[in-house]
Design an enzyme around this catalytic site. Structure first.
Site, mmCIF file in Angstrom:
data_model
loop_
_atom_site.group_PDB
_atom_site.id
_atom_site.type_symbol
_atom_site.label_atom_id
_atom_site.label_comp_id
_atom_site.label_asym_id
_atom_site.label_seq_id
_atom_site.Cartn_x
_atom_site.Cartn_y
_atom_site.Cartn_z
ATOM 1 N N HIS A 1 0.839 -1.210 0.000
ATOM 2 C CA HIS A 1 0.000 0.000 0.000
ATOM 3 C C HIS A 1 0.873 1.259 0.000
ATOM 4 O O HIS A 1 0.728 2.130 -0.854
ATOM 5 C CB HIS A 1 -0.912 -0.024 1.234
ATOM 6 C CG HIS A 1 -1.798 1.173 1.361
ATOM 7 N ND1 HIS A 1 -3.125 1.157 0.998
ATOM 8 C CD2 HIS A 1 -1.552 2.436 1.773
ATOM 9 C CE1 HIS A 1 -3.658 2.358 1.187
ATOM 10 N NE2 HIS A 1 -2.716 3.153 1.673
ATOM 11 N N GLU A 2 1.787 1.325 0.955
ATOM 12 C CA GLU A 2 2.624 2.519 1.065
ATOM 13 C C GLU A 2 3.554 2.639 -0.142
ATOM 14 O O GLU A 2 3.866 3.739 -0.590
ATOM 15 C CB GLU A 2 3.429 2.507 2.372
ATOM 16 C CG GLU A 2 2.567 2.526 3.642
ATOM 17 C CD GLU A 2 1.509 3.623 3.667
ATOM 18 O OE1 GLU A 2 1.720 4.682 3.033
ATOM 19 O OE2 GLU A 2 0.453 3.416 4.296
ATOM 20 N N HIS B 1 1.675 4.377 -2.879
ATOM 21 C CA HIS B 1 1.760 5.842 -2.695
ATOM 22 C C HIS B 1 3.143 6.331 -3.133
ATOM 23 O O HIS B 1 3.285 7.373 -3.758
ATOM 24 C CB HIS B 1 1.595 6.214 -1.221
ATOM 25 C CG HIS B 1 0.182 6.190 -0.706
ATOM 26 N ND1 HIS B 1 -0.852 6.848 -1.323
ATOM 27 C CD2 HIS B 1 -0.350 5.619 0.412
ATOM 28 C CE1 HIS B 1 -1.969 6.674 -0.612
ATOM 29 N NE2 HIS B 1 -1.692 5.929 0.439
ATOM 30 N N HIS C 1 3.460 6.754 -6.748
ATOM 31 C CA HIS C 1 2.724 7.956 -7.175
ATOM 32 C C HIS C 1 3.646 9.180 -7.090
ATOM 33 O O HIS C 1 3.578 10.082 -7.913
ATOM 34 C CB HIS C 1 1.501 8.128 -6.258
ATOM 35 C CG HIS C 1 0.386 8.940 -6.829
ATOM 36 N ND1 HIS C 1 -0.694 9.334 -6.076
ATOM 37 C CD2 HIS C 1 0.171 9.448 -8.067
ATOM 38 C CE1 HIS C 1 -1.515 10.045 -6.828
ATOM 39 N NE2 HIS C 1 -1.024 10.123 -8.045
#
Ligand SMILES: [Zn+2]
Length: 696
Positions: A480-481, A484, A487
């Protein structure tokens, strides 16, 4: 010489590493030279520089144009960004009492610094003039988006209000900053004040790793040789899941759900009431009926009705599933010889038993296959297969703690793309949770600026030199991290304020939640989930049971999340005068939606830091689910292509989502990627809720 004896010398900036050029690899912060006393003088210098830059733009005698106003704003505040990025990284990931004290002062100074800028009538006049002429300015698509976003930001901050309303807004902003800080300090206070010591007889059912962590937690509190349960989620949830002692589960559960609501000096009830009143007043000053209407105007969802529509659609099947699960758990209680009605402190315990029975799986079996380094490799390899980026570890980049690792990131052509910092292990100086942040954002306004991206997690270190082994939830958090992180790393925009994760809150979880999908793909697990001692790949039978167990207890997880999101929406939609007593309001609203009494909200109001310790997620907690509609639907594009690394789909994903930052409208970007808007059923299917009777 003692500090008090020296007056600040004019040469101070020469001794302050925050105010000098950084002669490190890639001009990264020289952490080993930076000390707490450097921050306040650096912030003062940064505020002064920024104020002078804004004055120069505002007082520019030439007619406003895009370059002398919008681009000039993008160039302003560089020192402030640089100092603040280092400061907040340290405050969150490696704090100490000196930094926390400065933090209180910095947050007040920040509000006082930004209020006059965001409400500067002359500056806003220039921006508004350009905004009115925007179709005639021959701007690129990104420039047009930047102009719209800049105008919206100032307009929504109250730049267009009269002097009296502005003065009131400024006062409200300062008070809200104070209340938000008080809310988190209260919560932290209640969490720090409570521990439950575990005696010899109190450890039944608890795993060795839990007991080891409980001993470490006791030692940190000066209770050498003892073991304690604390009120952090990472202590409470495994305890409730595994302790056979029903009386202790009740005690822990009650203390956990009472945080911030104990009638002591840390009580948050009055804080919440005042926050809600002030937010409502802000919304009304700006011409909105409620804070939710104000807040959601600038989001993908746009209106409270749209948010409620999504939450209610998910709520019905989730509640039906949870009620069916409750009956199954009650039966398990009876089979166990228990003569009591299932209570909220029993749910996790019996759910875990039921899961082991139904899916024949428990987390401990898979952990040896999920060594941290293997999962980092899996996250990197997935990015290489999708986007061509490669990672190479660097040992020469300064870090804030010896546990932090740094990788250089290259694009497919081998060009330097940025740095990725991974700070994975829990320690007392780190706040709980997991997050992505940056020390520098990508942009190319005046030449290419490569990003410095950070992931922070709270994984337990391995014992005695053994590698750290992740739980399935930890492995998912890592992906998940890292989503990010991508991104931020893949961002390819010109203007700094549109970089990477500078997107709507209900869009920002798409790149992260989407990335989680690859972590649970058999193809990825077969390659990277290897036993940390034998190197043996994950046995197929265990893999299948692991994947089946993932859909288990989704009724509970969805109910605890959606109830919190609905309450957040009600808090910010209903008039503050009608809300009255916070505890009564909570009871009434939960009754209205038919909340099962055996399930607690994920965050009760007095501990709901997302929405009360700042306003970022206020009437925005639904965002995770809004993004989930898109991530479930987006992964479908790869499934339809028959290849989870399909290069055509990956190219669109890169260009339209991961590289686009805030330079495009998110709805337009999503449709460009997928060819159509997202389809909400994918979310229900992923959570295994599509086949419940009320899921039509
Ligand atoms: Zn996230």
């Amino acid at each position: 010489m003692p500090d008090s004896a020296v007056a600040p010398a004019p040469s101070d900036s020469l001794d302050n590493p925050l105010l000098q050029a950084w002669l490190t690899p890639f001009e990264t912060p020289p952490f080993e030279q930076i000390a707490p006393q450097h921050f306040l003088p650096a912030f003062e210098q940064a505020f002064a520089d920024h104020t002078a830059e804004i004055a120069a733009i505002t007082n520019d005698p030439s007619a406003p144009d895009f370059a002398n106003t919008i681009t000039a704003l993008e160039r302003s505040g560089r020192l402030l960004n640089r100092v603040a990025a280092v400061f907040y990284d340290l405050v969150s990931a490696d704090s100490n009492p000196a930094l926390l004290e400065i933090d209180t002062e910095v947050s007040q100074r920040m509000a006082r610094h930004w209020n006059p800028i965001m409400m500067n009538a002359a500056l806003f006049g220039r921006i508004a003039l350009l905004y009115g002429l925007r179709s005639k300015l021959e701007l690129s698509a990104e420039q047009l988006r930047l102009l719209e976003r800049t105008y919206t930001r100032f307009h929504r901050a109250g730049a267009g209000l009269d002097a009296k309303a502005k003065a009131r807004m400024a006062a409200i902003n300062e008070r809200l900053a104070e209340l938000g800080t008080a809310f988190s300090h209260h919560l932290l206070g209640d969490e720090q004040d409570w521990v439950m010591q575990l005696g010899e007889d109190d450890c039944a059912g608890l795993s060795d790793s839990f007991v080891a962590a409980a001993k470490a937690a006791a030692a940190e509190r000066g209770l050498q040789g003892k073991a304690v349960v604390t009120l952090s989620r990472s202590s409470v949830e495994p305890f409730l899941k595994s302790s056979t002692r029903r009386d202790l589960r009740e005690k822990v559960y009650k203390a956990f759900t009472a945080r911030g609501n104990n009638g002591n000096a840390n009580d948050n009830i009055a804080v919440i009431s005042e926050i809600l009143q002030l937010r409502e007043e802000t919304a009304k000053l700006l011409g909105f009926a409620s804070f939710a209407e104000y807040r959601l105007e600038d989001s993908m969802a746009k209106t409270p009705q749209a948010v409620r529509g999504l939450l209610e659609r998910v709520w019905k099947p989730a509640r039906a599933r949870a009620l069916a699960d409750r009956d199954a758990l009650q039966q398990l209680v009876a089979e166990d010889g228990g003569n009591f009605k299932l209570a909220a402190w029993d749910w996790r315990y019996y759910a875990e038993k039921l899961r082991q029975r139904r899916a024949n799986f428990d987390d401990a079996a898979i952990k040896p296959y999920l060594a941290l380094d293997n999962m980092i490799d899996a996250a990197f390899d997935t990015a290489t297969k999708l986007f061509g980026v490669k990672f190479s570890e660097r040992k020469d980049v300064p870090v804030w703690h010896p546990d932090v690792r740094v990788w250089e990131v290259f694009d497919a052509a081998g060009t330097h793309k940025g740095l990725f910092y991974g700070d994975y292990f829990a320690r007392p100086s780190k706040r709980s949770g997991a997050w992505m942040t940056s020390l520098r954002d990508q942009q190319k306004l005046d030449g290419v600026v490569a990003p410095l991206i950070i992931n922070v997690c709270n994984f337990a270190k391995g014992n005695n030199g053994e590698p750290a082994l992740l739980s399935p939830d930890d492995a998912r958090t890592l992906f998940h991290e890292f989503g990010h992180g991508l991104h931020g790393m893949l961002s390819d925009v010109v203007y700094p304020s549109l970089s990477g994760t500078a997107v709507f809150t209900d869009f920002v979880e798409l790149p992260s939640q989407l990335y989680e999908h690859w972590q649970e793909q058999p193809q990825v697990l077969r390659q990277f989930a290897k036993h940390y001692q034998t190197g043996e790949p994950l046995p197929d039978d265990l893999l299948q049971r692991f994947l089946a167990a993932r859909k288990f207890n989704q009724g509970f997880a969805t109910v605890e999340f959606v109830s919190s999101a609905l309450l957040d929406l009600e808090f910010h939609t209903q008039p503050a005068s009608a809300i009255g007593d916070i505890a009564d309001f909570e009871r009434r609203e939960l009754e209205k939606i038919g909340m099962p009494e055996e399930i607690a909200m994920r965050h009760r109001p007095t501990q709901f830091g997302h929405i009360f310790s700042g306003d970022h997620y206020a009437s925005g907690y639904y965002s995770y689910m809004w993004s989930e509609v898109m991530d479930a639907d987006a992964f479908g594009a790869f499934e339809e292509a028959g290849d989870i690394f399909d290069s055509k789909v990956a190219k669109r994903l890169h260009d339209d989502i991961y590289a686009a930052g805030g330079a495009r409208d998110p709805e337009v970007a999503y449709v460009a990627f997928r060819g159509r808007p997202p389809e909400p059923d994918a979310l229900l299917r992923r959570r295994g809720l599509l086949d419940t009777p009320e899921a039509a």
